[in-house]
Motif scaffolding. Sequence first.
Motif: not given
Length: 351
Positions: A238, A249, A279, A281, A349, A351
């Motif tokens: 992220s 994010v 998460y 992008n 992603l 984190e």
Amino acid sequence: MTTNDDFGNIPKLEIVDMHFSYSPFDEVLSNLSLKVEDKEFVSVIGDSGAGKTTLFRAINGLEKVNEGYIRLDGYLQSSSFFHIPAEKRSIGTIFQDYALFPHLNVEKNIKYALKDSNFDKKFYENILDLLRVEGLLDRYIDELSGGQKQRIALARSLVRKPKLLLMDEPFSNLDRNLRVKIRRELKQIFKDIGSTVLLITHDSEEALSLSDKVGFLYAGEIIQFSTPQKIYESPDHSIIAKSISNSNVIFGEVSNNKVITFIGEFILDEIIDENSKVYINVKPNQLSINKEEDNFIIKDKEFLEGSQLYIISDIDSGIELNVKMPNSCDYQIGQNVGIEIINKEVNKLLE
């Protein structure tokens, strides 16, 4: 006779599991590894305090490492038990603060390390012309502007045709037109002279436009090392997504290989376990704003070379998103708007 070919291709620069600290409680570089192949242009980028300058100083021999090792052409340069000083390393360096000799004029600064055996008059003149320093040769360093000093430092390193050129923010004091011109032409020059280049910079645009590979340095460690396209399109972390492309994010839950988020569904580029929390992008140009809904409010906007970057906030949760729109769109700060997804393809992603 044993040659490098007997052992396969040896990297021009190899850093393995390097640690460096200024004190027992202040580790600046941690377990850092990096490999730069012969004639490759590699950039290391990262935010302030990530350890970029310390990495630069460790490679050129100005700092001794605590653990791990640095090799150049397969030969050990630094380890916990061995250290070759900077002046004995076959590395051309360009410092952010120029490191020019004030008692010498520009011409003598540029020619300082040149010898008859490595002086190429035509190449020397080409470098002077490219960097626009021909008219400065008789001046002394204290008569130059910051941008002129940076150009002289760059010329001094390039005229030696170094096998490894190590640069720390070399274009930071150049005016924009000259910076763009040099950026467009430098890679061909480095290819012509057979140089391997490692650029240390905070400027992601600069790194992405010049490099064969880019490493992102975060908290003293390279957390992603890949091509410019890969690190821009599919960042692993992220922090990289936010730093390089102003990406959003967004948290969501996986269902049928889609990610369900508070603004809608996205499609992952890999198979993820059902019901996983992830998460993703989401780049600013994957979103759009409209006037049909009013659940977001525009907090700010920035003009970005023909486009507008809108910072909008969800009225209920306060979550902020970046949305890139054509400059022809006329939305105002404080205006209530809705949001829509125009490109659903995303990557997961860390984190």
